[in-house]
Design an enzyme around this catalytic site. Structure first.
Site, PDB file in Angstrom:
ATOM      1  N   SER A   1       0.862  -1.179   0.000  1.00 22.60           N
ATOM      2  CA  SER A   1       0.000   0.000   0.000  1.00 22.60           C
ATOM      3  C   SER A   1       0.900   1.232   0.000  1.00 22.60           C
ATOM      4  O   SER A   1       1.704   1.409   0.915  1.00 22.60           O
ATOM      5  CB  SER A   1      -0.883  -0.032   1.254  1.00 22.60           C
ATOM      6  OG  SER A   1      -1.645   1.151   1.364  1.00 22.60           O
TER       7      SER A   1
ATOM      8  N   ASP B   1     -13.823  -1.774   2.497  1.00 22.16           N
ATOM      9  CA  ASP B   1     -12.927  -1.945   3.643  1.00 22.16           C
ATOM     10  C   ASP B   1     -13.674  -1.428   4.880  1.00 22.16           C
ATOM     11  O   ASP B   1     -14.313  -2.211   5.606  1.00 22.16           O
ATOM     12  CB  ASP B   1     -11.619  -1.168   3.362  1.00 22.16           C
ATOM     13  CG  ASP B   1     -10.660  -1.103   4.528  1.00 22.16           C
ATOM     14  OD1 ASP B   1     -10.988  -1.594   5.621  1.00 22.16           O
ATOM     15  OD2 ASP B   1      -9.554  -0.537   4.371  1.00 22.16           O
TER      16      ASP B   1
ATOM     17  N   LYS C   1      -2.938   5.098  -2.727  1.00 25.08           N
ATOM     18  CA  LYS C   1      -3.979   5.848  -2.030  1.00 25.08           C
ATOM     19  C   LYS C   1      -4.393   7.024  -2.914  1.00 25.08           C
ATOM     20  O   LYS C   1      -3.535   7.676  -3.532  1.00 25.08           O
ATOM     21  CB  LYS C   1      -3.438   6.374  -0.700  1.00 25.08           C
ATOM     22  CG  LYS C   1      -3.102   5.271   0.289  1.00 25.08           C
ATOM     23  CD  LYS C   1      -4.356   4.600   0.833  1.00 25.08           C
ATOM     24  CE  LYS C   1      -4.037   3.700   2.008  1.00 25.08           C
ATOM     25  NZ  LYS C   1      -5.265   3.092   2.577  1.00 25.08           N
TER      26      LYS C   1
ATOM     27  N   LYS D   1     -10.015  -7.356   7.260  1.00 26.68           N
ATOM     28  CA  LYS D   1      -9.019  -6.955   8.253  1.00 26.68           C
ATOM     29  C   LYS D   1      -9.528  -7.452   9.589  1.00 26.68           C
ATOM     30  O   LYS D   1     -10.590  -7.021  10.049  1.00 26.68           O
ATOM     31  CB  LYS D   1      -8.934  -5.426   8.348  1.00 26.68           C
ATOM     32  CG  LYS D   1      -8.129  -4.742   7.279  1.00 26.68           C
ATOM     33  CD  LYS D   1      -8.096  -3.241   7.535  1.00 26.68           C
ATOM     34  CE  LYS D   1      -7.496  -2.529   6.338  1.00 26.68           C
ATOM     35  NZ  LYS D   1      -7.671  -1.067   6.412  1.00 26.68           N
TER      36      LYS D   1
ATOM     37  N   LYS E   1      -0.948  -0.995  -4.528  1.00 24.00           N
ATOM     38  CA  LYS E   1      -2.163  -0.228  -4.209  1.00 24.00           C
ATOM     39  C   LYS E   1      -1.729   1.205  -3.934  1.00 24.00           C
ATOM     40  O   LYS E   1      -0.801   1.427  -3.160  1.00 24.00           O
ATOM     41  CB  LYS E   1      -2.835  -0.845  -2.991  1.00 24.00           C
ATOM     42  CG  LYS E   1      -3.730   0.062  -2.167  1.00 24.00           C
ATOM     43  CD  LYS E   1      -4.487  -0.749  -1.129  1.00 24.00           C
ATOM     44  CE  LYS E   1      -4.668   0.002   0.169  1.00 24.00           C
ATOM     45  NZ  LYS E   1      -5.348  -0.831   1.189  1.00 24.00           N
TER      46      LYS E   1
ATOM     47  N   ASP F   1      -7.142   3.020  -3.375  1.00 24.35           N
ATOM     48  CA  ASP F   1      -7.887   3.048  -2.111  1.00 24.35           C
ATOM     49  C   ASP F   1      -8.180   4.497  -1.748  1.00 24.35           C
ATOM     50  O   ASP F   1      -7.261   5.295  -1.551  1.00 24.35           O
ATOM     51  CB  ASP F   1      -7.059   2.380  -1.001  1.00 24.35           C
ATOM     52  CG  ASP F   1      -7.817   2.254   0.324  1.00 24.35           C
ATOM     53  OD1 ASP F   1      -8.983   2.707   0.400  1.00 24.35           O
ATOM     54  OD2 ASP F   1      -7.244   1.699   1.280  1.00 24.35           O
TER      55      ASP F   1
ATOM     56  N   GLY G   1      -4.388  -4.542   5.720  1.00 19.46           N
ATOM     57  CA  GLY G   1      -3.417  -4.322   6.795  1.00 19.46           C
ATOM     58  C   GLY G   1      -3.696  -3.016   7.511  1.00 19.46           C
ATOM     59  O   GLY G   1      -4.418  -2.152   7.001  1.00 19.46           O
TER      60      GLY G   1
ATOM     61  N   GLU H   1     -11.101   0.641  -3.767  1.00 17.09           N
ATOM     62  CA  GLU H   1     -11.403   0.307  -2.372  1.00 17.09           C
ATOM     63  C   GLU H   1     -12.044   1.505  -1.675  1.00 17.09           C
ATOM     64  O   GLU H   1     -11.515   2.621  -1.730  1.00 17.09           O
ATOM     65  CB  GLU H   1     -10.081  -0.086  -1.697  1.00 17.09           C
ATOM     66  CG  GLU H   1     -10.194  -0.521  -0.251  1.00 17.09           C
ATOM     67  CD  GLU H   1      -8.826  -0.928   0.318  1.00 17.09           C
ATOM     68  OE1 GLU H   1      -7.858  -1.096  -0.451  1.00 17.09           O
ATOM     69  OE2 GLU H   1      -8.723  -1.054   1.547  1.00 17.09           O
TER      70      GLU H   1
HETATM   71  O1  OSB Z   1      -7.324   1.582   4.208  1.00 12.83           O
HETATM   72  O2  OSB Z   1      -6.201  -0.165   3.955  1.00 12.83           O
HETATM   73  C1  OSB Z   1      -6.362   0.911   4.510  1.00 12.83           C
HETATM   74  C2  OSB Z   1      -3.411   1.664   6.784  1.00 12.83           C
HETATM   75  C3  OSB Z   1      -4.063   2.244   7.859  1.00 12.83           C
HETATM   76  C4  OSB Z   1      -5.406   2.407   7.805  1.00 12.83           C
HETATM   77  C5  OSB Z   1      -6.129   2.001   6.697  1.00 12.83           C
HETATM   78  C6  OSB Z   1      -5.491   1.413   5.624  1.00 12.83           C
HETATM   79  C7  OSB Z   1      -4.098   1.270   5.658  1.00 12.83           C
HETATM   80  C8  OSB Z   1      -3.313   0.743   4.559  1.00 12.83           C
HETATM   81  C9  OSB Z   1      -1.999   0.106   4.899  1.00 12.83           C
HETATM   82  O3  OSB Z   1      -3.618   0.864   3.407  1.00 12.83           O
HETATM   83  C10 OSB Z   1      -2.047  -1.351   4.707  1.00 12.83           C
HETATM   84  C11 OSB Z   1      -0.848  -2.057   5.313  1.00 12.83           C
HETATM   85  O4  OSB Z   1      -0.795  -2.241   6.537  1.00 12.83           O
HETATM   86  O5  OSB Z   1       0.034  -2.432   4.547  1.00 12.83           O
HETATM   87 MG    MG Z   2      -8.452   0.513   2.817  1.00 11.55          MG
END
Ligand code: OSB
Ligand code: MG
Length: 377
Positions: free
Chosen positions: A144, A247, A172, A271, A170, A197, A299, A222
């Site tokens: 991510s 999510d 953001k 998650k 992925k 995401d 994650g 996402e």
């Molecule tokens: O939306 O998936 C998410 C991290 C913190 C809060 C929300 C998200 C995330 C990540 C990181 O995208 C995912 C990871 O731990 O690799």
């Molecule tokens: Mg997410």
């Protein structure tokens, strides 16, 4: 498949909670904010037969969900832990029921359940992967990537992860940092497995912009809309060719069933923290597998504790899409386990040792601890 064989009960003597501040290797920016230090709660279940470890994946502020570190810190000590210590001998499968009277606080519940589960499985010399129903010994590793200064910086960051061997990217996105960022990554790297995401940052009024993402052949988008927006997600899903994955909205097995019934998602990010634990995660996995819905393991910037458990979960057969199950080094230069997860040919190993299968680095744990409390029966 539901859990094939239950774990034995443990006699809980108490719990230790710690707040840790772990420095991140680089700032992590999402639509809801930037983190430079991971604040997290580590749980130690203290039993007559040994300790078990868990992790409460709340963040410092309630920006991703309504939970946050000091809310979890409070509710765990005031309500959740006393309920568990009053329950008598407790099997891991009984933890959720013992905590069910308390509404919400799923991250806090998940961290406590994981600690009890780890203690119970360690006492039986049984691995979490075997217990949950893992069918592989390694899982593909996706990464991510946070929002960067500009699209050029994003391309540089993504290039670095591809060089390391990550098999799925992925990125953001947020309003104003959506199409150009996605286009830059597609232009630079061609047909790599790519998804985006939004962390709830858009509304249905942005549907035209989001529909333009269709031309990038993304694996999925996402959580484009807010946690409560199931009906709007269903409307958006009808407008997009890109599959909608949820999510934040998926807070339980029931929420997953409702989202699928409404057509709000065609893919689900599981998650364990967000939904109250690894047993609920298996329940959503089973539901989706029966419904033909692909799932993947999300994650929450886990330490080596949650990272090991996520690898075990991601090894279940319904996890047909690559998860955010990255190496520890993606976020941390120093982890709190003695053998942090590493990337091997784009994969992360599923631990096979007892319980979560990793040992705590007590020196690192102490070094990152900023607050500590112990509650005894
Ligand atoms: O939306 O998936 C998410 C991290 C913190 C809060 C929300 C998200 C995330 C990540 C990181 O995208 C995912 C990871 O731990 O690799
Ligand atoms: Mg997410």
């Amino acid at each position: 498949m539901p859990i094939a064989r239950a774990a034995a009960s443990v006699n809980l003597d108490g719990f230790e909670l710690r707040v840790l501040h772990l420095p991140l290797v680089s700032p992590f920016t999402t639509s809801f904010g930037t983190e430079t230090v991971r604040e997290v709660i580590i749980v130690r279940a203290i039993t007559a037969d040994g300790d078990g470890w868990g992790e409460i994946v709340t963040q410092q502020a309630p920006l991703y969900s309504s939970e946050y570190t000091h809310g979890a810190w409070d509710v765990a000590q005031r309500y959740l832990i006393p309920a568990l210590l009053d329950a008598g001998p407790l099997a891991p499968e009984d933890v959720a029921g013992a905590l069910a009277p308390f509404v919400g606080h799923r991250m806090a519940k998940a961290g406590l359940e994981l600690a009890v589960l780890d203690a119970a499985l360690r006492a039986e010399s049984r691995s979490l992967g075997e217990y949950l129903g893992a069918t592989t010994d390694r899982v593909p590793s996706g990464v991510s990537v946070g929002i960067q200064r500009d699209p050029a910086a994003l391309v540089e960051a993504v290039g670095g992860y591809l060089d390391e061997g990550y098999v799925r990217i992925k990125i953001k996105i947020k309003p104003g940092r959506d199409l150009a960022d996605t286009a830059a990554v597609r232009d630079a790297f061609g047909a790599i497995p790519l998804q985006v995401d939004a962390n709830s940052a858009f509304t249905l009024a942005d549907a035209d912009t989001l529909a333009e993402l269709d031309r990038f052949d993304l694996l999925l988008i996402e959580q484009p809309l807010q946690e409560d927006d199931l009906v709007d997600h269903a409307a958006l899903a009808r407008r997009l060719r890109t599959p909608v994955c949820l999510d934040e909205s998926i807070t339980s097995r029931k929420a997953a069933a409702d989202a699928l019934a409404l057509g709000a998602a065609s893919i689900i990010n599981i998650k364990a923290g967000r939904i109250g634990g690894y047993l609920e995660a298996v329940a959503i996995h089973d539901l989706c597998r029966d419904a033909g819905i692909p799932v993947w393991c999300g994650g929450m910037l886990e330490t080596g504790i949650g990272r090991a458990a996520n690898a075990a979960l991601a090894a279940l057969p319904g996890f047909t899409l690559t998860g955010d199950v990255s190496a520890s080094g993606r976020f941390y230069s120093r982890d709190i386990v003695t053998e942090p997860a590493v990337l091997e040919n784009g994969h992360v190993r599923v631990p096979t040792g007892p319980g979560i299968g990793v040992e705590i680095d007590q020196i690192a744990l102490d070094e990152f601890t900023v607050d500590r409390v112990e509650l005894r029966r």
